[in-house]
Design a protein around this motif. Structure first.
Motif, PDB file in Angstrom:
ATOM      1  N   HIS A 142       5.920   0.708 -11.768  1.00  0.00           N
ATOM      2  CA  HIS A 142       6.520  -0.310 -12.463  1.00  0.00           C
ATOM      3  C   HIS A 142       8.136  -0.523 -12.039  1.00  0.00           C
ATOM      4  O   HIS A 142       8.660  -1.707 -11.916  1.00  0.00           O
ATOM      5  CB  HIS A 142       6.716   0.181 -14.015  1.00  0.00           C
ATOM      6  N   ILE A 143       8.803   0.494 -11.814  1.00  0.00           N
ATOM      7  CA  ILE A 143      10.266   0.595 -11.191  1.00  0.00           C
ATOM      8  C   ILE A 143      10.172  -0.238  -9.739  1.00  0.00           C
ATOM      9  O   ILE A 143      11.066  -1.139  -9.389  1.00  0.00           O
ATOM     10  CB  ILE A 143      10.903   1.834 -11.136  1.00  0.00           C
ATOM     11  N   LEU A 144       9.305   0.327  -8.979  1.00  0.00           N
ATOM     12  CA  LEU A 144       9.184  -0.137  -7.672  1.00  0.00           C
ATOM     13  C   LEU A 144       8.939  -1.743  -7.424  1.00  0.00           C
ATOM     14  O   LEU A 144       9.293  -2.465  -6.698  1.00  0.00           O
ATOM     15  CB  LEU A 144       8.519   0.735  -6.722  1.00  0.00           C
ATOM     16  N   GLY A 145       8.051  -1.863  -8.448  1.00  0.00           N
ATOM     17  CA  GLY A 145       7.537  -3.381  -8.332  1.00  0.00           C
ATOM     18  C   GLY A 145       8.474  -4.286  -8.920  1.00  0.00           C
ATOM     19  O   GLY A 145       8.819  -5.437  -8.322  1.00  0.00           O
ATOM     20  N   ASP A 146       9.453  -3.819  -9.902  1.00  0.00           N
ATOM     21  CA  ASP A 146      10.567  -4.540 -10.051  1.00  0.00           C
ATOM     22  C   ASP A 146      11.759  -4.855  -9.066  1.00  0.00           C
ATOM     23  O   ASP A 146      12.176  -5.829  -8.671  1.00  0.00           O
ATOM     24  CB  ASP A 146      11.386  -4.120 -11.617  1.00  0.00           C
ATOM     25  N   LEU A 147      11.771  -3.665  -8.408  1.00  0.00           N
ATOM     26  CA  LEU A 147      12.643  -3.815  -7.151  1.00  0.00           C
ATOM     27  C   LEU A 147      12.103  -4.297  -6.082  1.00  0.00           C
ATOM     28  O   LEU A 147      12.772  -4.700  -5.036  1.00  0.00           O
ATOM     29  CB  LEU A 147      12.950  -2.229  -6.919  1.00  0.00           C
ATOM     30  N   TYR A 202       0.789  -1.167  -0.035  1.00  0.00           N
ATOM     31  CA  TYR A 202      -0.132   0.083  -0.014  1.00  0.00           C
ATOM     32  C   TYR A 202       0.701   1.365   0.008  1.00  0.00           C
ATOM     33  O   TYR A 202       0.589   2.295  -0.650  1.00  0.00           O
ATOM     34  CB  TYR A 202      -0.962  -0.090   1.073  1.00  0.00           C
ATOM     35  N   LEU A 203       1.780   1.149   0.833  1.00  0.00           N
ATOM     36  CA  LEU A 203       2.785   2.328   0.752  1.00  0.00           C
ATOM     37  C   LEU A 203       3.277   2.765  -0.728  1.00  0.00           C
ATOM     38  O   LEU A 203       3.514   3.784  -1.105  1.00  0.00           O
ATOM     39  CB  LEU A 203       3.970   2.098   1.638  1.00  0.00           C
ATOM     40  N   ILE A 204       3.589   1.620  -1.376  1.00  0.00           N
ATOM     41  CA  ILE A 204       4.485   2.038  -2.788  1.00  0.00           C
ATOM     42  C   ILE A 204       3.116   2.645  -3.681  1.00  0.00           C
ATOM     43  O   ILE A 204       3.521   3.320  -4.571  1.00  0.00           O
ATOM     44  CB  ILE A 204       5.014   0.895  -3.504  1.00  0.00           C
ATOM     45  N   LEU A 214      10.591  -7.284  -5.802  1.00  0.00           N
ATOM     46  CA  LEU A 214      10.700  -8.745  -5.981  1.00  0.00           C
ATOM     47  C   LEU A 214      10.816  -9.285  -4.787  1.00  0.00           C
ATOM     48  O   LEU A 214      10.182 -10.369  -4.256  1.00  0.00           O
ATOM     49  CB  LEU A 214      11.414  -8.970  -7.206  1.00  0.00           C
ATOM     50  N   ILE A 215      11.888  -9.232  -3.983  1.00  0.00           N
ATOM     51  CA  ILE A 215      12.248  -9.743  -2.916  1.00  0.00           C
ATOM     52  C   ILE A 215      11.126  -9.770  -1.867  1.00  0.00           C
ATOM     53  O   ILE A 215      10.824 -10.634  -1.076  1.00  0.00           O
ATOM     54  CB  ILE A 215      13.571  -9.595  -2.156  1.00  0.00           C
ATOM     55  N   VAL A 216      10.736  -8.654  -1.413  1.00  0.00           N
ATOM     56  CA  VAL A 216       9.486  -8.289  -0.488  1.00  0.00           C
ATOM     57  C   VAL A 216       8.275  -9.011  -0.825  1.00  0.00           C
ATOM     58  O   VAL A 216       7.609  -9.358  -0.120  1.00  0.00           O
ATOM     59  CB  VAL A 216       9.490  -6.766  -0.122  1.00  0.00           C
ATOM     60  N   ASN A 217       7.983  -8.772  -2.148  1.00  0.00           N
ATOM     61  CA  ASN A 217       6.755  -9.514  -2.727  1.00  0.00           C
ATOM     62  C   ASN A 217       6.836 -10.897  -2.501  1.00  0.00           C
ATOM     63  O   ASN A 217       6.018 -11.685  -2.247  1.00  0.00           O
ATOM     64  CB  ASN A 217       6.390  -9.295  -4.137  1.00  0.00           C
ATOM     65  N   GLN A 218       8.084 -11.734  -2.780  1.00  0.00           N
ATOM     66  CA  GLN A 218       8.219 -12.994  -2.694  1.00  0.00           C
ATOM     67  C   GLN A 218       8.787 -13.548  -1.463  1.00  0.00           C
ATOM     68  O   GLN A 218       9.227 -14.491  -1.382  1.00  0.00           O
ATOM     69  CB  GLN A 218       9.280 -13.510  -3.686  1.00  0.00           C
ATOM     70  N   ILE A 230       4.427  12.530  -3.371  1.00  0.00           N
ATOM     71  CA  ILE A 230       5.231  13.463  -4.031  1.00  0.00           C
ATOM     72  C   ILE A 230       4.839  14.244  -5.156  1.00  0.00           C
ATOM     73  O   ILE A 230       5.404  15.562  -5.134  1.00  0.00           O
ATOM     74  CB  ILE A 230       6.516  12.482  -4.689  1.00  0.00           C
ATOM     75  N   VAL A 231       4.064  13.580  -5.986  1.00  0.00           N
ATOM     76  CA  VAL A 231       3.710  14.690  -7.330  1.00  0.00           C
ATOM     77  C   VAL A 231       2.399  15.446  -7.154  1.00  0.00           C
ATOM     78  O   VAL A 231       2.225  16.488  -7.946  1.00  0.00           O
ATOM     79  CB  VAL A 231       3.241  13.561  -8.497  1.00  0.00           C
ATOM     80  N   ALA A 232       1.695  14.954  -5.942  1.00  0.00           N
ATOM     81  CA  ALA A 232       0.361  15.931  -5.682  1.00  0.00           C
ATOM     82  C   ALA A 232       0.705  17.084  -5.302  1.00  0.00           C
ATOM     83  O   ALA A 232      -0.163  18.151  -5.955  1.00  0.00           O
ATOM     84  CB  ALA A 232      -0.349  15.252  -4.580  1.00  0.00           C
TER      85      ALA A 232
END
Length: 177
Positions: free
Chosen positions: A84-89, A51-53, A91-95, A60-62
């Protein structure tokens, strides 16, 4: 417990067996409670991270959007790029749960291999001791046979048996026969 119930009853070991069963049950429940706590903490961490990501790019952008520095399309592009970038980075947390499960499986296999090695070492030690005892016994029998044969040779004992025609057949006892 069921297989040895008769022996336990015969020797009056009911109280000791009950205590051991209670201790095993307590260790089991403590272990399950610890597993549940660890899974809960892991889920809290991974869910809050996911949720944080999602919220982070907006925070940041608002402010830039409200100042008029960027357009609405830039906000959605920044969300997409950031996710997209944070999802790729990530990977370890998600798995992480799968990796933890894999690590636990490797640990259990390692313990199993160690138990097999200990069992093999014990079996080899027993076989070696049995073989050594057999060799000692054979050596002792051989030395007893040698002393008997040596005694026969030193006394010059010859034995003879009779052939069918009545003629004697001389023979001599050899030490290694």
């Amino acid at each position: 417990l069921r297989e040895n119930a008769e022996s336990i009853a015969f020797y009056g070991g009911e109280q000791q067996e009950q205590q051991q069963a209670v201790q095993r049950l307590e260790r089991l429940t403590e272990n399950i409670a610890e597993v549940i706590r660890q899974q809960r903490n892991l889920e809290f961490f991974t869910t809050s991270y996911r949720y944080l990501i999602q919220i982070l790019p907006g925070t940041i952008v608002a402010p830039l959007y409200f100042k008029g520095a960027v357009e609405l399309g830039s906000v959605s592009q920044s969300y997409s790029a950031f996710n997209h970038i944070l999802g790729d980075l990530s990977l370890i947390v998600n798995q992480f749960e799968d990796l933890a499960r894999f690590g636990a499986g490797i640990d259990r296999l390692g313990e199993f291999v160690e138990a097999l090695r200990r069992e093999d070492n014990e079996a080899a030690r027993v076989a070696f001791n049995r073989m050594r005892a057999e060799m000692e016994e054979a050596k002792e029998k051989h030395s007893q046979g040698e002393s008997k044969a040596a005694g026969s040779v030193s006394k010059g004992v010859l034995s003879s048996s009779k052939q069918p025609d009545g003629q004697p057949v001389p023979s001599f006892a050899l030490p290694f026969s």
